[in-house]
Design an enzyme around this catalytic site. Structure first.
Site, PDB file in Angstrom:
ATOM      1  N   ARG A  83       0.745  -1.278  -0.223  1.00 47.69           N
ATOM      2  CA  ARG A  83       0.193  -0.043   0.169  1.00 47.69           C
ATOM      3  C   ARG A  83       0.567   0.944   0.222  1.00 47.69           C
ATOM      4  NH1 ARG A  83      -3.991   0.113   4.505  1.00 47.69           N
ATOM      5  NH2 ARG A  83      -2.907  -0.945   5.948  1.00 47.69           N
ATOM      6  N   HIS A 113       8.357 -13.887   5.871  1.00 50.47           N
ATOM      7  CA  HIS A 113       6.609 -14.146   4.931  1.00 50.47           C
ATOM      8  C   HIS A 113       5.594 -13.481   6.343  1.00 50.47           C
ATOM      9  CE1 HIS A 113       8.682 -17.951   6.527  1.00 50.47           C
ATOM     10  NE2 HIS A 113       6.941 -18.273   7.275  1.00 50.47           N
ATOM     11  N   TYR A 116       4.265  -7.042   8.848  1.00 51.80           N
ATOM     12  CA  TYR A 116       3.729  -5.699   9.350  1.00 51.80           C
ATOM     13  C   TYR A 116       4.959  -4.731   9.100  1.00 51.80           C
ATOM     14  CZ  TYR A 116       0.708  -1.484   9.129  1.00 51.80           C
ATOM     15  OH  TYR A 116      -0.106  -0.560   8.884  1.00 51.80           O
ATOM     16  N   ASN A 127      16.804  -7.838   8.909  1.00 50.45           N
ATOM     17  CA  ASN A 127      16.127  -8.807   9.309  1.00 50.45           C
ATOM     18  C   ASN A 127      15.290  -9.413   9.680  1.00 50.45           C
ATOM     19  OD1 ASN A 127      16.286 -11.862   7.311  1.00 50.45           O
ATOM     20  ND2 ASN A 127      16.734 -12.283   9.464  1.00 50.45           N
ATOM     21  N   ALA A 130       9.701 -14.107  10.631  1.00 51.12           N
ATOM     22  CA  ALA A 130       8.452 -14.286   9.953  1.00 51.12           C
ATOM     23  C   ALA A 130       7.420 -13.763  10.922  1.00 51.12           C
ATOM     24  CB  ALA A 130       8.040 -15.736   9.824  1.00 51.12           C
TER      25      ALA A 130
END
Length: 203
Positions: A83, A113, A116, A127, A130
């Site tokens: 976005r 994966h 946000y 880094n 997840a």
């Protein structure tokens, strides 16, 4: 006063306005990217508001909204949601199912994966394991104004939307949360499941 160049080595190559604070950069990111669009070379494939370097890989079902630039040799995994305005540098990896909102991510950074990152500036060689989160809004507080802590000084941002500034070579563990207004210096380590909340405020 936070000098972003001290935390992210090549930041001045991206934007040289020294008086802007990190949250002000994020607030002006749309205009910054509009100007950058005018300087992009033929190495980018441009479709309306999205510019993708010809060497970048974008997997299936990636959703783009708003102004987005994706740099050389970067990778966007399946079902990611971007976005804009968003700037992604060189050799960046965005994992499947991750969501990025109104942020800058510099070179050689990996976002695993289901992450946000919102309203944030992320340095080089970071880094994110997840499930880690750069939160950008105090949903739980009555006073949603965001403050940051830097060099033992509390700075008022006068905004309700700002995530994190993460310095070069930092590591964010799986399922860790960076609360709104987090400032991490170079080579910071955030443990798995750790909550970073640098400024305590009454709710």
């Amino acid at each position: 006063m936070i000098c972003i160049n001290n935390l992210i080595k090549n930041f001045a190559d991206f934007y040289s306005h020294e008086n802007f604070q990190p949250w002000e950069i994020i607030d002006h990111l749309q205009t910054i990217l509009e100007n950058k669009f005018n300087t992009l070379t033929d190495d980018y494939l441009i479709s309306e508001d999205v510019a993708i370097h010809k060497t970048a890989i974008v997997e299936q079902n990636v959703i783009f909204k708003g102004k987005v630039i994706i740099g050389e040799n970067s990778f966007i995994g399946a079902n990611a949601y971007l976005r804009g305005p968003i700037y992604i540098g060189k050799n960046v990896k965005i994992g499947p199912g991750s969501e990025i909102k109104q942020s800058i991510i510099f070179n050689d950074t990996a976002v695993a994966h289901f992450n946000y990152i919102g309203n944030s500036i992320i340095g080089n060689r970071i880094n994110f394991e997840a499930g880690s989160i750069c939160a950008n809004h105090y949903n739980e507080r009555k006073d949603k104004q965001i403050s940051v802590l830097f060099n033992s000084e509390i700075i008022q941002t006068n905004t309700t939307k700002f995530g994190a500034l993460v310095g070069d070579d930092s590591r964010i563990g799986a399922n860790a949360v960076l609360s709104p207004g987090t400032i991490l210096t170079k080579e910071s380590i955030v443990k798995r499941l750790e909550l970073i909340e640098q400024v305590k405020q009454d709710s």
